[in-house]
Design a protein around this motif. Sequence first.
Motif, PDB file in Angstrom:
ATOM      1  N   ILE A  65       3.498 -13.481  -6.628  1.00 30.12           N
ATOM      2  CA  ILE A  65       2.899 -14.687  -6.044  1.00 30.12           C
ATOM      3  C   ILE A  65       1.396 -14.412  -6.004  1.00 30.12           C
ATOM      4  CG2 ILE A  65       2.678 -16.005  -3.887  1.00 30.12           C
ATOM      5  CD1 ILE A  65       5.735 -15.764  -3.636  1.00 30.12           C
ATOM      6  N   VAL A  66       1.041 -13.213  -5.581  1.00 27.94           N
ATOM      7  CA  VAL A  66      -0.305 -12.667  -5.804  1.00 27.94           C
ATOM      8  C   VAL A  66      -0.149 -11.165  -5.998  1.00 27.94           C
ATOM      9  CG1 VAL A  66      -2.604 -12.230  -4.828  1.00 27.94           C
ATOM     10  CG2 VAL A  66      -1.487 -14.416  -4.394  1.00 27.94           C
ATOM     11  N   GLY A  67      -0.916 -10.599  -6.934  1.00 27.86           N
ATOM     12  CA  GLY A  67      -0.961  -9.146  -7.116  1.00 27.86           C
ATOM     13  C   GLY A  67      -2.422  -8.740  -7.254  1.00 27.86           C
ATOM     14  N   VAL A  68      -2.800  -7.633  -6.607  1.00 24.97           N
ATOM     15  CA  VAL A  68      -4.206  -7.201  -6.668  1.00 24.97           C
ATOM     16  C   VAL A  68      -4.264  -5.725  -7.058  1.00 24.97           C
ATOM     17  CG1 VAL A  68      -6.374  -6.932  -5.383  1.00 24.97           C
ATOM     18  CG2 VAL A  68      -4.858  -8.859  -4.854  1.00 24.97           C
ATOM     19  N   MET A  69      -5.011  -5.427  -8.112  1.00 27.42           N
ATOM     20  CA  MET A  69      -5.279  -4.035  -8.505  1.00 27.42           C
ATOM     21  C   MET A  69      -6.709  -3.711  -8.092  1.00 27.42           C
ATOM     22  SD  MET A  69      -4.355  -1.168 -10.147  1.00 27.42           S
ATOM     23  CE  MET A  69      -3.088  -1.331 -11.405  1.00 27.42           C
ATOM     24  N   VAL A  70      -6.873  -2.675  -7.294  1.00 28.55           N
ATOM     25  CA  VAL A  70      -8.214  -2.188  -6.939  1.00 28.55           C
ATOM     26  C   VAL A  70      -8.362  -0.815  -7.581  1.00 28.55           C
ATOM     27  CG1 VAL A  70      -9.748  -1.469  -5.066  1.00 28.55           C
ATOM     28  CG2 VAL A  70      -8.236  -3.447  -4.746  1.00 28.55           C
ATOM     29  N   ALA A  71      -9.465  -0.584  -8.293  1.00 33.43           N
ATOM     30  CA  ALA A  71      -9.649   0.709  -8.958  1.00 33.43           C
ATOM     31  C   ALA A  71     -11.089   1.184  -8.844  1.00 33.43           C
ATOM     32  CB  ALA A  71      -9.256   0.592 -10.433  1.00 33.43           C
TER      33      ALA A  71
END
Lengths: 259, 155
Positions: free
Chosen positions: A179-185
């Motif tokens: 529904i929402v996905g967040v990648m922080v790198a």
Amino acid sequence: MYDFDYKRPSTLDEAASLINEDSVLLAGGHTLLPTLKQRLAQPETLVDLSAIDSLRGVCPDGDKLAIGAMTTHAEVANKATIPALASLAGGIGDPQVRNRGTIGGSVANNDPAADYPAAVVGLNAVVNTNKRAISADDFFVDLFETALDEGEIITNVTFPTPDAAAYMKFDNPASRYAIVGVMVAKTSGGVRVAVTGAGPCVFRQSEMEAALSGDFSPRALENINVSADGLNSDIHASAEYRANLIKVLAKRAVAQING
Amino acid sequence: MPTVSMTVNGKQVSADVEPNTLLVTFIRENLRLTGTHVGCDTSQCGACVVHVDGNSAKSCTMLAVQAEGAEITTIEGLAKGSDLHPMQKSFQENHGLQCGFCTTGMIMTAVDMVNKQDNLDDASIRKGLEGNICRCTGYQNIVKSVKAAAQEMEG
Ligand SMILES: Cc1cc2nc3c(=O)[nH]c(=O)nc-3n(C[C@H](O)[C@H](O)[C@H](O)COP(=O)(O)OP(=O)(O)OC[C@H]3O[C@@H](n4cnc5c(N)ncnc54)[C@H](O)[C@@H]3O)c2cc1C
Ligand code: FES
Ligand code: FES
């Protein structure tokens, strides 16, 4: 399903020669076959990439990880040496989807709710094809639209190893799509924040990237106001709900990285 | 029509099929192995799960021609004669089914899960069953069945 011909070439060149405007590539089939079963497409020929061995495998290559287009989600979950990428792949769909679905198929399809686009953009990967190398920021164009030319075949995706990364998704409880996905790198080129599921296509949240570059903590995201303009609204979640999720998930990803 | 050959439950089979024949159709209609079910047309329910080269797969979302050369196991391949597989026995003993429609797919998924993971707890069993939907049981006894069989199979 409508009738079609089926070809299984054993080399990339042979596959390329079989592709024309009436044929489509078949990878894991977990997007294509449901589409054909619903008669939403009518290709004349399916060109199955499964016999081309060079398209398969997870290969460390210096400070990069090269993943063959035909590598299944399950293999990436078990073998990828970038933990955020392995955990993202291990959260796609269900075990049977992960045993058949491939990274190449997922990236080529560019479903707005797919997980891999967040990894490709968040980790600043390069999508390699039988013709060229395409950087993540140029690859995903719009809803189900990529920079691939007609008949262009993804051969592998190379991920530079990040200093640290985490992927958080709020999944649809029926399909497990994001529904929402967040990648922080944290990457050699700075902090990257990639969001999938929320809009018509994966995008970078540059305001969060700037804030986290100064202060890499959940607190740094507190005062950012994520606008709901242009975000998806459907039976699962409103645009406002998705906007809120972007912030919640980004903060959780940062907190996980900071341990 | 292309000819497809594969091994199903240890037996070599070969047939001419239209390329658009699904693996599940081939299993049910050509081979008459009707323990593998079809419960949806959206690849979501898992009633059709079989093992393809040792990995669970939804046979409604594979073409028969994609299984060329593969080793397939269906629910009919688990029991040894009248000796049920420990997972089948466990579903029977723990009342892991009501109507039984989802059961064959559940069992095929569960066997693959136990083959690949040790020390399964309730949460990992539920996660492993995400691709299988049951309209009857409420899952409690399915989880119980898988857990008991896992202990038996590992023990
Ligand atoms: C029940 C279910 C749940 C799912 N849940 C999720 C989820 O939670 N998250 C998620 O991200 N995805 C999910 N998916 C989608 C799944 O990950 C698919 O496997 C994936 O999107 C497509 O990969 P594929 O290998 O199956 O590709 P296919 O279906 O074979 O192909 C998809 C498209 O890509 C093209 N293509 C394939 N390979 C290449 C290549 N090498 N080069 C160029 N074009 C190519 C094909 O021509 C086709 O147009 C789910 C699918 C199902 C059925
Ligand atoms: S029949 Fe429902 S997933 Fe195959
Ligand atoms: S026992 Fe009836 S669907 Fe599961």
